[in-house]
Design a protein around this motif. Structure first.
Motif, PDB file in Angstrom:
ATOM      1  N   MET A   1       0.848  -1.246  -0.107  1.00 49.12           N
ATOM      2  CA  MET A   1       0.036   0.076   0.009  1.00 49.12           C
ATOM      3  C   MET A   1       0.881   1.310   0.071  1.00 49.12           C
ATOM      4  O   MET A   1       1.843   1.280   0.917  1.00 49.12           O
ATOM      5  CB  MET A   1      -0.897  -0.124   1.039  1.00 49.12           C
ATOM      6  N   PRO A   2       0.721   2.178  -0.912  1.00 48.88           N
ATOM      7  CA  PRO A   2       1.492   3.280  -0.806  1.00 48.88           C
ATOM      8  C   PRO A   2       1.355   4.133   0.556  1.00 48.88           C
ATOM      9  O   PRO A   2       0.025   4.248   1.093  1.00 48.88           O
ATOM     10  CB  PRO A   2       0.845   4.192  -2.167  1.00 48.88           C
ATOM     11  N   TYR A   3       2.283   4.970   0.677  1.00 50.95           N
ATOM     12  CA  TYR A   3       2.338   5.505   2.225  1.00 50.95           C
ATOM     13  C   TYR A   3       1.127   6.451   2.286  1.00 50.95           C
ATOM     14  O   TYR A   3       0.624   6.925   3.418  1.00 50.95           O
ATOM     15  CB  TYR A   3       3.776   5.973   2.787  1.00 50.95           C
ATOM     16  N   SER A   4       0.892   7.295   1.095  1.00 46.06           N
ATOM     17  CA  SER A   4       0.000   8.251   1.106  1.00 46.06           C
ATOM     18  C   SER A   4      -1.483   7.764   1.360  1.00 46.06           C
ATOM     19  O   SER A   4      -2.469   8.489   1.711  1.00 46.06           O
ATOM     20  CB  SER A   4      -0.140   8.884  -0.428  1.00 46.06           C
ATOM     21  N   ALA A   5      -1.736   6.399   1.264  1.00 44.10           N
ATOM     22  CA  ALA A   5      -3.069   5.619   1.536  1.00 44.10           C
ATOM     23  C   ALA A   5      -3.223   5.162   2.966  1.00 44.10           C
ATOM     24  O   ALA A   5      -4.242   4.425   3.688  1.00 44.10           O
ATOM     25  CB  ALA A   5      -3.188   4.562   0.824  1.00 44.10           C
ATOM     26  N   ARG A   6      -2.190   5.474   4.000  1.00 45.41           N
ATOM     27  CA  ARG A   6      -2.290   5.237   5.237  1.00 45.41           C
ATOM     28  C   ARG A   6      -1.670   6.061   6.297  1.00 45.41           C
ATOM     29  O   ARG A   6      -0.883   7.062   5.959  1.00 45.41           O
ATOM     30  CB  ARG A   6      -1.524   3.726   5.638  1.00 45.41           C
ATOM     31  N   ILE A   7      -1.893   6.031   7.598  1.00 45.97           N
ATOM     32  CA  ILE A   7      -1.397   7.066   8.392  1.00 45.97           C
ATOM     33  C   ILE A   7       0.041   6.424   8.979  1.00 45.97           C
ATOM     34  O   ILE A   7       0.265   5.336   8.961  1.00 45.97           O
ATOM     35  CB  ILE A   7      -2.342   6.869   9.948  1.00 45.97           C
ATOM     36  N   LEU A   8       1.055   7.266   8.862  1.00 47.28           N
ATOM     37  CA  LEU A   8       2.321   7.045   9.061  1.00 47.28           C
ATOM     38  C   LEU A   8       2.528   7.123  10.499  1.00 47.28           C
ATOM     39  O   LEU A   8       2.148   8.142  11.144  1.00 47.28           O
ATOM     40  CB  LEU A   8       3.379   7.732   8.158  1.00 47.28           C
TER      41      LEU A   8
ATOM     42  N   ASN B   1       5.600   7.927  11.697  1.00 51.10           N
ATOM     43  CA  ASN B   1       6.392   9.307  12.186  1.00 51.10           C
ATOM     44  C   ASN B   1       6.836   9.720  10.561  1.00 51.10           C
ATOM     45  O   ASN B   1       6.902   9.049   9.621  1.00 51.10           O
ATOM     46  CB  ASN B   1       7.528   8.970  13.234  1.00 51.10           C
ATOM     47  N   ALA B   2       7.699  10.664  10.641  1.00 54.43           N
ATOM     48  CA  ALA B   2       8.251  11.306   9.303  1.00 54.43           C
ATOM     49  C   ALA B   2       9.332  10.476   8.468  1.00 54.43           C
ATOM     50  O   ALA B   2       9.268  10.541   7.377  1.00 54.43           O
ATOM     51  CB  ALA B   2       9.002  12.630   9.641  1.00 54.43           C
ATOM     52  N   LEU B   3       9.875   9.581   9.255  1.00 53.40           N
ATOM     53  CA  LEU B   3      10.772   8.580   8.554  1.00 53.40           C
ATOM     54  C   LEU B   3       9.936   7.574   7.617  1.00 53.40           C
ATOM     55  O   LEU B   3      10.546   7.204   6.833  1.00 53.40           O
ATOM     56  CB  LEU B   3      11.435   7.575   9.561  1.00 53.40           C
ATOM     57  N   GLY B   4       8.368   7.503   7.900  1.00 57.40           N
ATOM     58  CA  GLY B   4       7.743   6.535   7.119  1.00 57.40           C
ATOM     59  C   GLY B   4       7.509   7.340   5.771  1.00 57.40           C
ATOM     60  O   GLY B   4       6.997   6.563   4.632  1.00 57.40           O
ATOM     61  N   ALA B   5       7.685   8.517   5.689  1.00 62.57           N
ATOM     62  CA  ALA B   5       7.751   9.170   4.232  1.00 62.57           C
ATOM     63  C   ALA B   5       9.013   9.365   3.652  1.00 62.57           C
ATOM     64  O   ALA B   5       9.201  10.214   2.635  1.00 62.57           O
ATOM     65  CB  ALA B   5       7.142  10.640   4.515  1.00 62.57           C
ATOM     66  N   VAL B   6      10.119   8.595   4.036  1.00 61.10           N
ATOM     67  CA  VAL B   6      11.151   8.720   3.164  1.00 61.10           C
ATOM     68  C   VAL B   6      11.096   7.506   2.033  1.00 61.10           C
ATOM     69  O   VAL B   6      10.621   6.578   2.040  1.00 61.10           O
ATOM     70  CB  VAL B   6      12.524   8.120   4.196  1.00 61.10           C
ATOM     71  N   GLY B   7      11.400   8.016   0.778  1.00 62.55           N
ATOM     72  CA  GLY B   7      11.380   7.245  -0.335  1.00 62.55           C
ATOM     73  C   GLY B   7      10.171   7.314  -0.884  1.00 62.55           C
ATOM     74  O   GLY B   7       9.208   8.163  -0.593  1.00 62.55           O
ATOM     75  N   ASN B   8       9.754   6.311  -1.729  1.00 63.03           N
ATOM     76  CA  ASN B   8       8.460   6.270  -2.450  1.00 63.03           C
ATOM     77  C   ASN B   8       8.077   7.426  -3.340  1.00 63.03           C
ATOM     78  O   ASN B   8       7.019   7.974  -3.211  1.00 63.03           O
ATOM     79  CB  ASN B   8       7.165   5.839  -1.545  1.00 63.03           C
ATOM     80  N   THR B   9       9.100   7.905  -4.012  1.00 65.65           N
ATOM     81  CA  THR B   9       8.936   9.270  -4.867  1.00 65.65           C
ATOM     82  C   THR B   9       8.446   9.059  -6.297  1.00 65.65           C
ATOM     83  O   THR B   9       8.541   7.830  -6.382  1.00 65.65           O
ATOM     84  CB  THR B   9      10.353   9.900  -4.813  1.00 65.65           C
ATOM     85  N   PRO B  10       8.086   9.929  -6.613  1.00 69.07           N
ATOM     86  CA  PRO B  10       7.505   9.484  -8.010  1.00 69.07           C
ATOM     87  C   PRO B  10       8.355   9.584  -9.176  1.00 69.07           C
ATOM     88  O   PRO B  10       9.430  10.222  -9.311  1.00 69.07           O
ATOM     89  CB  PRO B  10       6.500  10.830  -8.279  1.00 69.07           C
ATOM     90  N   LEU B  11       8.183   8.776 -10.165  1.00 69.35           N
ATOM     91  CA  LEU B  11       8.759   9.016 -11.475  1.00 69.35           C
ATOM     92  C   LEU B  11       7.853   9.509 -12.560  1.00 69.35           C
ATOM     93  O   LEU B  11       6.638   9.138 -12.699  1.00 69.35           O
ATOM     94  CB  LEU B  11       9.046   7.349 -11.991  1.00 69.35           C
ATOM     95  N   ILE B  12       8.306  10.639 -13.084  1.00 73.37           N
ATOM     96  CA  ILE B  12       7.356  11.638 -13.548  1.00 73.37           C
ATOM     97  C   ILE B  12       8.049  11.887 -15.315  1.00 73.37           C
ATOM     98  O   ILE B  12       9.373  12.006 -15.523  1.00 73.37           O
ATOM     99  CB  ILE B  12       7.483  12.880 -13.198  1.00 73.37           C
ATOM    100  N   ARG B  13       7.091  11.861 -16.160  1.00 74.16           N
ATOM    101  CA  ARG B  13       7.359  11.841 -17.608  1.00 74.16           C
ATOM    102  C   ARG B  13       8.133  13.252 -18.078  1.00 74.16           C
ATOM    103  O   ARG B  13       7.104  14.169 -17.257  1.00 74.16           O
ATOM    104  CB  ARG B  13       6.217  11.702 -18.505  1.00 74.16           C
ATOM    105  N   LEU B  14       8.908  13.439 -18.538  1.00 71.21           N
ATOM    106  CA  LEU B  14       9.488  14.750 -18.800  1.00 71.21           C
ATOM    107  C   LEU B  14       9.405  15.163 -20.354  1.00 71.21           C
ATOM    108  O   LEU B  14      10.221  15.190 -21.089  1.00 71.21           O
ATOM    109  CB  LEU B  14      11.092  14.913 -18.498  1.00 71.21           C
ATOM    110  N   ASP B  15       7.987  15.128 -20.646  1.00 72.11           N
ATOM    111  CA  ASP B  15       7.620  14.977 -22.036  1.00 72.11           C
ATOM    112  C   ASP B  15       7.927  16.559 -22.812  1.00 72.11           C
ATOM    113  O   ASP B  15       8.358  16.432 -23.973  1.00 72.11           O
ATOM    114  CB  ASP B  15       6.110  14.821 -22.233  1.00 72.11           C
TER     115      ASP B  15
END
Length: 363
Positions: free
Chosen positions: A1-8, A10-24
């Motif tokens: 489950m992505p971290y944005s879909a649950r309560i973390l 602490n802040a360490l739970g929000a490390v990583g899981n960064t987006p991959l974005i098109r640079l079109d």
């Protein structure tokens, strides 16, 4: 489950899981047919790809019993993007931005500045000062991002798999074709943990034929062959977070297929592209990675990838502009740019005397 879909917890739970974005938009401007993709690390909790290694190095040191809450002081020589509830001392070269120092102090760290010109093995360098403090402060520990295997492992076990998952989980369509694999990856080298860990993650279990490109600023000595470094070795450079005057232990230069040298000028021009065209507020080392990627894609070696629809070219964008807002290169870009046509139109309108409204005319 992505971290944005649950309560973390602490802040360490929000490390990583960064987006991959098109640079079109950049791809279109550059005439590229491949998928140009940016791994945007400033969305991590601490705003940098270095969040990942700091978290892993601390957690692994806790498991080993090296860190004792309330007793251990963590000391780390860094460019300002690395370092739970321990006393922390950061040794930081004078070159690094005031924003980095301010952010570290806001989080409760002590910051000690060192001469930028000091060689890495000098007692006055950020590494030398860190070792001196460690020797004098009881319970002090240097986790050592330059030699700590958990630096590249953080990227082999998190950043790399995230990139692979994003690429393989995105279906190929007529409008957005995809090879289904990471064909090329470009990353800057500082400690070298990022590019080394990413290379292993991608080549070991995903695509052994992937091309891994390491970007090193002119003035640094990390690139291979050594002849790439010779013309500018020791010259100062403005870009922060990448490049060194020694080769860190965690940098496995042999897992990088191609090395490119980049200048400050082309790096900052690439930052401008990322900001203006893609709306990504990145730092200078992100510009270095993009400028290296574009140069390779336009080269004889890379143009076959550049013109291949569905080929996935991933550029690691290490951090955001937060740490560089007061730097002259950014202020010049943001505040001293040539006026746009819209700016000229605004100026022309405001130079005219205000027209009277109906109520003013009746009075």
């Amino acid at each position: 489950m992505p971290y944005s879909a649950r309560i973390l917890d602490n802040a360490l739970g929000a490390v990583g899981n960064t987006p991959l974005i098109r640079l079109d938009k950049i791809a279109a401007q550059e005439g590229l047919q491949c998928n140009l993709l940016g791994k945007v690390e400033y969305t991590s909790a601490g705003g940098s790809v270095k969040d990942r290694i700091a978290k892993r190095m601390v957690e692994e040191a806790e498991k080993e019993g090296r860190l004792i809450p309330g007793q251990t002081t963590i000391i780390e020589p860094t460019s300002g993007n690395t370092d739970k509830g321990y006393s922390v001392i950061i040794t930081l070269p004078n070159k690094m931005s005031l924003e980095k120092e301010a952010a570290l102090r806001a989080l409760g760290a002590e910051v000690v500045r060192t001469p930028t010109e000091a060689a890495w093995d000098s007692p006055e360098s950020h590494i030398g000062v860190a070792k001196r403090l460690r020797d004098e402060i009881p319970g002090a520990v240097i986790l050592d991002q330059y030699g700590n295997i958990n630096n590249p492992l953080a990227h082999e076990y998190t950043t790399g798999p995230e990139i692979i998952e994003a690429v393989t989980n995105t279906p190929s369509t007529a409008e957005q074709p995809s090879s289904g694999k990471v064909d090329v990856l470009i990353a800057g080298a500082g400690t070298g943990g990022t590019v080394s860990g990413l290379s292993r993650a991608i080549k070991k279990s995903h695509n052994p034929d992937s091309v891994i490109i390491g970007v090193d600023p002119k003035g640094s000595i990390l690139a291979v062959p050594e002849s790439l470094n010779t013309p500018d070795a020791g010259s100062p450079y403005i870009v922060e977070g990448i490049g060194y005057d020694f080769v860190p232990e965690v940098l496995a230069r042999e897992v990088v297929d191609v090395w490119l040298k980049t200048s400050d000028e082309e790096s900052f021009e690439a930052v401008k592209k990322l900001m203006r065209l893609e709306g990504l507020l990145v730092g200078g080392s992100s510009g270095s990675a993009l400028s290296g990627a574009l140069r390779w894609l336009h080269s004889d070696e890379g143009k076959h990838v550049a013109q291949k629809k569905g080929a996935n070219v991933v550029v690691l964008l290490p951090d955001g502009i937060r740490n560089y807002m007061s730097k002259p290169w950014f202020l010049k870009m943001a505040l001293e740019a040539e006026p746009s046509p819209l700016a000229n139109r605004i100026a022309t309108i405001l130079q005219k005397a205000p027209s009277k409204g109906p109520e003013q005319e009746r009075s």
